[in-house]
Design a protein around this motif. Structure first.
Motif, short mmCIF file in Angstrom:
data_model
loop_
_atom_site.label_atom_id
_atom_site.label_comp_id
_atom_site.label_asym_id
_atom_site.label_seq_id
_atom_site.Cartn_x
_atom_site.Cartn_y
_atom_site.Cartn_z
N GLY A 37 132.95 -70.78 26.88
CA GLY A 37 132.15 -70.07 27.57
C GLY A 37 130.94 -69.26 27.00
O GLY A 37 131.15 -69.10 26.20
N VAL A 38 129.56 -68.68 27.82
CA VAL A 38 128.38 -68.64 27.36
C VAL A 38 128.13 -67.60 28.40
O VAL A 38 127.91 -67.99 29.16
N ALA A 39 127.55 -66.35 27.74
CA ALA A 39 126.83 -64.89 29.07
C ALA A 39 125.77 -64.44 27.57
O ALA A 39 125.94 -64.19 26.55
N ILE A 40 124.98 -64.50 28.67
CA ILE A 40 122.79 -63.88 28.63
C ILE A 40 123.16 -62.74 29.32
O ILE A 40 122.99 -63.06 30.42
N TRP A 41 122.65 -61.55 28.50
CA TRP A 41 121.75 -60.56 29.19
C TRP A 41 120.73 -61.11 28.61
O TRP A 41 119.89 -60.78 27.64
N LYS A 42 119.19 -60.22 29.24
CA LYS A 42 118.13 -60.39 29.36
C LYS A 42 117.57 -59.52 30.00
O LYS A 42 117.47 -59.30 31.16
N ASP A 43 116.58 -58.69 28.89
CA ASP A 43 115.80 -57.62 30.04
C ASP A 43 114.30 -58.60 30.81
O ASP A 43 113.75 -59.00 30.53
N PRO A 44 114.49 -57.95 32.46
CA PRO A 44 113.54 -58.60 33.04
C PRO A 44 111.52 -58.57 32.33
O PRO A 44 110.63 -59.57 33.09
N ASN A 49 114.05 -60.04 24.47
CA ASN A 49 114.92 -58.97 24.24
C ASN A 49 116.45 -59.20 25.27
O ASN A 49 115.95 -59.24 26.25
N GLY A 50 117.16 -59.19 24.22
CA GLY A 50 118.15 -59.73 25.16
C GLY A 50 119.82 -59.72 23.81
O GLY A 50 119.10 -59.97 22.93
N GLY A 51 120.51 -60.73 24.61
CA GLY A 51 121.60 -60.68 23.90
C GLY A 51 122.58 -61.94 24.22
O GLY A 51 122.43 -62.25 25.22
N ARG A 52 123.50 -63.00 23.66
CA ARG A 52 124.22 -63.67 24.30
C ARG A 52 125.98 -63.82 23.22
O ARG A 52 125.96 -63.54 22.24
N ALA A 53 126.39 -63.65 24.06
CA ALA A 53 127.70 -64.04 24.03
C ALA A 53 128.95 -65.26 23.61
O ALA A 53 128.28 -66.06 25.07
N ILE A 126 133.56 -63.62 29.73
CA ILE A 126 132.84 -62.43 29.55
C ILE A 126 131.77 -61.93 30.07
O ILE A 126 131.03 -62.08 30.89
N HIS A 127 132.69 -60.58 29.86
CA HIS A 127 131.50 -59.76 30.38
C HIS A 127 130.92 -59.11 29.03
O HIS A 127 130.77 -59.14 28.19
N ILE A 128 129.22 -58.65 29.38
CA ILE A 128 127.72 -58.84 28.29
C ILE A 128 126.67 -58.29 28.82
O ILE A 128 126.95 -57.88 30.35
N TRP A 129 126.91 -56.95 27.81
CA TRP A 129 126.31 -56.08 28.46
C TRP A 129 125.06 -55.48 27.56
O TRP A 129 125.61 -55.71 26.33
N ALA A 130 124.35 -55.01 27.55
CA ALA A 130 123.44 -54.33 26.97
C ALA A 130 123.00 -52.34 26.92
O ALA A 130 123.65 -51.82 27.76
N SER A 131 123.43 -51.95 25.89
CA SER A 131 123.82 -50.48 25.34
C SER A 131 122.71 -49.99 24.22
O SER A 131 122.09 -51.07 23.48
N ARG A 132 122.07 -48.73 25.03
CA ARG A 132 121.79 -48.11 23.50
C ARG A 132 122.05 -46.64 24.36
O ARG A 132 121.62 -45.40 25.36
#
Length: 147
Positions: A37-44, A49-53, A126-132
């Motif tokens: 499986g694949v999950a993606i986060w993206k800054d709208p 800006n984004g990431g993939r798991a 998969i739960h994916i998120w952005a962090s800073r």
């Protein structure tokens, strides 16, 4: 070779071909044998800006890729579908929180790969998120995956 021998040879060859075809048709395909499986986060507000798991190997690995060196890292964790004794289903976090940021070094040529362990036959996602700097944004989930 007699006509009878020729007919027997043709029948034997036909039976062999039919057995081979049935064996290939009933054998599990690669997609059935291993689920991923694949999950993606993206800054709208940003194209880049984004990431993939991605989880493969039946829940044994979680691979992360942060797309851009912009201060936002990518975090992900597997969640297993669990039956509560009260009779309802819920998603339970399992394994470590995996982290990848293009601003830091990683373990797999641009990706970070974390070991996970999901029991065979379990349903997970998969739960994916952005962090800073302790801030979390833009989370998402994969579809259901069977280990």
């Amino acid at each position: 070779m007699s006509i009878r021998s020729s007919k027997l040879l043709i029948r034997a060859c036909t039976a062999l071909v039919a057995a081979l075809l049935a064996g290939f048709a009933l054998a599990p395909s690669a997609a059935q044998a291993a689920s991923s499986g694949v999950a993606i986060w993206k800054d709208p507000n940003s194209i880049f800006n984004g990431g993939r798991a991605e989880s493969s190997s039946s829940g044994e690995n979680l691979a992360l890729l942060d797309f851009r060196a912009d201060g936002w890292g990518t975090r992900a964790q597997l969640q297993v579908r669990t039956l509560d004794p009260a009779g309802y289903w819920y998603w339970k976090n399992t394994g470590p929180v995996c982290f990848d940021d293009t601003n830091t070094s990683n373990s797999a040529g641009g990706m970070t790969v974390c070991d996970s362990n999901v029991a065979e036959g379990a349903t997970y996602r998969i739960h994916i998120w952005a962090s800073r700097s302790g801030t979390y944004k833009w989370h998402n989930y994969s579809g259901n995956i069977t280990a």
